[in-house]
Write a protein that holds these residues in place. Sequence first.
Motif, PDB file in Angstrom:
ATOM      1  N   ALA A 317       0.824  -1.215   0.000  1.00 31.76           N
ATOM      2  CA  ALA A 317       0.000   0.000   0.000  1.00 31.76           C
ATOM      3  C   ALA A 317       0.859   1.267   0.000  1.00 31.76           C
ATOM      4  O   ALA A 317       0.527   2.263  -0.656  1.00 31.76           O
ATOM      5  N   LYS A 318       1.968   1.224   0.710  1.00 28.62           N
ATOM      6  CA  LYS A 318       2.804   2.420   0.862  1.00 28.62           C
ATOM      7  C   LYS A 318       3.623   2.736  -0.379  1.00 28.62           C
ATOM      8  O   LYS A 318       3.754   3.903  -0.765  1.00 28.62           O
ATOM      9  N   HIS A 319       4.161   1.715  -1.019  1.00 37.71           N
ATOM     10  CA  HIS A 319       5.136   1.953  -2.094  1.00 37.71           C
ATOM     11  C   HIS A 319       4.550   1.877  -3.493  1.00 37.71           C
ATOM     12  O   HIS A 319       5.272   2.087  -4.474  1.00 37.71           O
ATOM     13  N   ILE A 320       3.279   1.562  -3.613  1.00 34.95           N
ATOM     14  CA  ILE A 320       2.617   1.621  -4.915  1.00 34.95           C
ATOM     15  C   ILE A 320       1.606   2.759  -4.856  1.00 34.95           C
ATOM     16  O   ILE A 320       0.721   2.775  -4.012  1.00 34.95           O
ATOM     17  N   SER A 321       1.750   3.699  -5.739  1.00 39.76           N
ATOM     18  CA  SER A 321       0.916   4.901  -5.718  1.00 39.76           C
ATOM     19  C   SER A 321      -0.559   4.556  -5.803  1.00 39.76           C
ATOM     20  O   SER A 321      -0.971   3.657  -6.551  1.00 39.76           O
ATOM     21  N   GLU A 322      -1.366   5.271  -5.024  1.00 37.80           N
ATOM     22  CA  GLU A 322      -2.817   5.059  -5.050  1.00 37.80           C
ATOM     23  C   GLU A 322      -3.396   5.342  -6.427  1.00 37.80           C
ATOM     24  O   GLU A 322      -4.419   4.771  -6.810  1.00 37.80           O
ATOM     25  N   ASP A 323      -2.764   6.235  -7.161  1.00 38.52           N
ATOM     26  CA  ASP A 323      -3.273   6.615  -8.481  1.00 38.52           C
ATOM     27  C   ASP A 323      -2.923   5.594  -9.560  1.00 38.52           C
ATOM     28  O   ASP A 323      -3.476   5.633 -10.654  1.00 38.52           O
ATOM     29  N   SER A 324      -1.992   4.711  -9.256  1.00 32.81           N
ATOM     30  CA  SER A 324      -1.531   3.749 -10.258  1.00 32.81           C
ATOM     31  C   SER A 324      -2.459   2.544 -10.325  1.00 32.81           C
ATOM     32  O   SER A 324      -3.061   2.143  -9.326  1.00 32.81           O
ATOM     33  N   GLU A 325      -2.564   1.953 -11.503  1.00 34.13           N
ATOM     34  CA  GLU A 325      -3.341   0.723 -11.685  1.00 34.13           C
ATOM     35  C   GLU A 325      -2.458  -0.511 -11.570  1.00 34.13           C
ATOM     36  O   GLU A 325      -2.912  -1.641 -11.779  1.00 34.13           O
ATOM     37  N   ILE A 326      -1.190  -0.296 -11.248  1.00 31.76           N
ATOM     38  CA  ILE A 326      -0.258  -1.408 -11.071  1.00 31.76           C
ATOM     39  C   ILE A 326      -0.769  -2.342  -9.973  1.00 31.76           C
ATOM     40  O   ILE A 326      -1.233  -1.898  -8.926  1.00 31.76           O
ATOM     41  N   GLN A 327      -0.663  -3.647 -10.220  1.00 28.43           N
ATOM     42  CA  GLN A 327      -1.036  -4.653  -9.238  1.00 28.43           C
ATOM     43  C   GLN A 327       0.223  -5.313  -8.670  1.00 28.43           C
ATOM     44  O   GLN A 327       1.343  -5.059  -9.143  1.00 28.43           O
ATOM     45  N   ALA A 328       0.048  -6.146  -7.659  1.00 32.47           N
ATOM     46  CA  ALA A 328       1.193  -6.769  -6.999  1.00 32.47           C
ATOM     47  C   ALA A 328       0.897  -8.203  -6.624  1.00 32.47           C
ATOM     48  O   ALA A 328      -0.245  -8.567  -6.329  1.00 32.47           O
ATOM     49  N   GLY A 329       1.958  -9.000  -6.646  1.00 29.43           N
ATOM     50  CA  GLY A 329       1.927 -10.350  -6.095  1.00 29.43           C
ATOM     51  C   GLY A 329       3.122 -10.481  -5.169  1.00 29.43           C
ATOM     52  O   GLY A 329       4.231 -10.082  -5.525  1.00 29.43           O
ATOM     53  N   PHE A 330       2.904 -11.025  -3.976  1.00 28.53           N
ATOM     54  CA  PHE A 330       3.948 -11.023  -2.948  1.00 28.53           C
ATOM     55  C   PHE A 330       3.917 -12.336  -2.190  1.00 28.53           C
ATOM     56  O   PHE A 330       2.851 -12.797  -1.765  1.00 28.53           O
ATOM     57  N   VAL A 331       5.092 -12.945  -1.986  1.00 29.46           N
ATOM     58  CA  VAL A 331       5.206 -14.145  -1.155  1.00 29.46           C
ATOM     59  C   VAL A 331       6.481 -14.043  -0.332  1.00 29.46           C
ATOM     60  O   VAL A 331       7.550 -13.747  -0.867  1.00 29.46           O
ATOM     61  N   ALA A 332       6.348 -14.281   0.973  1.00 31.36           N
ATOM     62  CA  ALA A 332       7.510 -14.413   1.847  1.00 31.36           C
ATOM     63  C   ALA A 332       7.445 -15.789   2.488  1.00 31.36           C
ATOM     64  O   ALA A 332       6.382 -16.214   2.946  1.00 31.36           O
TER      65      ALA A 332
END
Length: 692
Positions: A317-332
């Motif tokens: 949430a912090k490092h992807i701009s709210e205005d961007s339509e970019i999505q994310a996939g994350f696994v730790a």
Amino acid sequence: MLEIMTDQRFRKTAKVFRAALFIGMICAALFFLVYFSIIGYAKILGPPPLAVPQSTLYMADDGSVIGESNSGQKRYWVPLKDISPDLVKATISIEDRNFYAHNGFDYKRIAGAIIADIKAMAKVQGASTITQQYARNLYLEHEKTWKRKLTEAFYTLRLEMNYSKNEILEGYLNTIYYGSGAYGVQAASQFYFGKDARDLTLAEASMLAGVPKGPSIYSPLANEKKANDRQAVVLRSMEIKEYISRAEADEAAEAPLKLVGKHQRDSVGQAPYFQDAVQKELKYTLKLDDRTIALGGLKVYTTVNLEQQQLAEEMVAKHISEDSEIQAGFVAMDPRTGHVKAMVGGRNYEESPFNRAMQAVRQPGSTMKPLLYYAALENGFTPSTTMKSELTTFRFDDGSSEYTPHNFNNKYAEDEITMAQALALSDNVYAVKTHLFLGEEMLVDTAKRFGLSTNMAQVPSLALGTSGVRVLEMASAYSLFANGGQYVEPVLIERVESHDGTVLFEAEESGKQILKPELASVMNHMLTGMFDPKLNGYSSVTGITMVDEMSRPYAGKSGSTNTDSWMIGYTPQLVTAVWTGYDVGKPIVKSTEKVYSKNVWFNFMEKALEDEPAAPFKTAKGTIGVFVNPENGKIATANCPVKRLTYFKDGTEPQEYCTDHLDAGEEHPKKPAKEHEEKPEKKPWYKRIFSL
């Protein structure tokens, strides 16, 4: 004449009496026949099942609840010992005072109810015991028909024959309806008072015990006065049963109650993408049916770490701009066990439940190169193996087809570079040359060994990550480097228990040695290169922006295509893979969007590990460390301006000293020690192959 008439009456009366006696005996015989037939039939049928719909609970790795199945009903089963004794006594006193004395039917109470109903010419008093109510809750609808009543009686008999009083009481308290979707004392306690059933006070218990008679009438949230009146009746009943004294009853009646009126888990729950993945695992791997998953009262103990999960969501949430339509996939995940500690499948679950961490197949770009270079190490390459970095066109099929890979910003060394530097700078030409030398099938086979299940095209561009992969599988693949070469299956579920505590599934420790430990060690050190300015060359190492803020050694690799941005990196304790991009495969154009994956990865790792020791990567037996000149891979001398400790498989370390920085007329450096003795020089294979 009078005697004759008297005799006739006597004989007639005797005849009637004999007939009545005979009919009575027949009826008694029939009654006992039916009764014992019912008893026998009930005995043959055995104990009726006590399974009731219950919410399945999902637990984090610390045992805290992160979510539950949601059918609009809250149902949690707790053993009798975990229910407040005051609530147990209050329930018995108001619902069934003779519970422990009767065999399922309170005949005195039934008779009293019949007389009361006759007097009022209406049904004004109930006589159902706790066992009867439990039978009704378990097996029957609540319609008022003779068929239902007879069936209820039969189930009551079966319950009393096969279960102890405490088992029946426990079941009843866990199934009775308390209003507002709360079934059972645990759900009701949490809803009304925000606490577990074991922690209820006498005042709270007496209030709650009065609700089931009419949840819409006697709920303290619906009608405070009627609820208080009903509580007084409950307390009086407890006093009559000598469960409490008059003073205790008065004190409980006056005690203020703090009402909550909210279910503890009304929202989607924590880690929703992870929970979805767990449900799929229950269905497709453990082969549980949908009803069991939703209403089986399972306790599913997962591997998710709440702190890391919340941190992952915050970083996205912090490092992807709210205005961007970019999505994310994350696994730790923990590379030692395969336990998945955090998963983010997108930026907003309610808007899009599609899990990009597990379901999306995206091009990995240069994050595929470590797998390629591991295969190269197995086939004679070393971190010091050099090849020329220059714009190169590869021709195939007798010149009818060609392929020209480009470096980022079209920068090339225009000279030979080592494999260690090629990896740190992400040189594409070096990668394609290596791929073609090994054979296009080699990387496909290696990817399968690393656990990648997607189809890989045997093409030159595969070295640059043009065949799609999944984020979870890439995190798992990099775990092989972090743990010394063992493949551990990604684990989402540690254990599954049924509602009564029976263990239905328990994850087994897995770990199959796939990589050679000494080569995994070499790769670990090579993958630290993206953060090492000593490997700067025609461009900076790809992790240069993170170097000054790093608190510990990291190994990793970034990767990008026109539509995908990746960062995968690790320490011995934690592996994290991050993908960012558009769902529709739109090109990532903005420079700020190209670094989202790195920013998310780095800030997550730093915060997730801030309380952990900065663990170094262990050096496996069979490896040797040598200080080399990173520009040419030869043994560094005192004259070399930059020296970098580099690890090699023992016996493959360089044998030649660097002479690039000798002054004119200066003597050639001495030969290395015996273990580094020079070997006869011959023209390298790569110069013979790639004379371009």
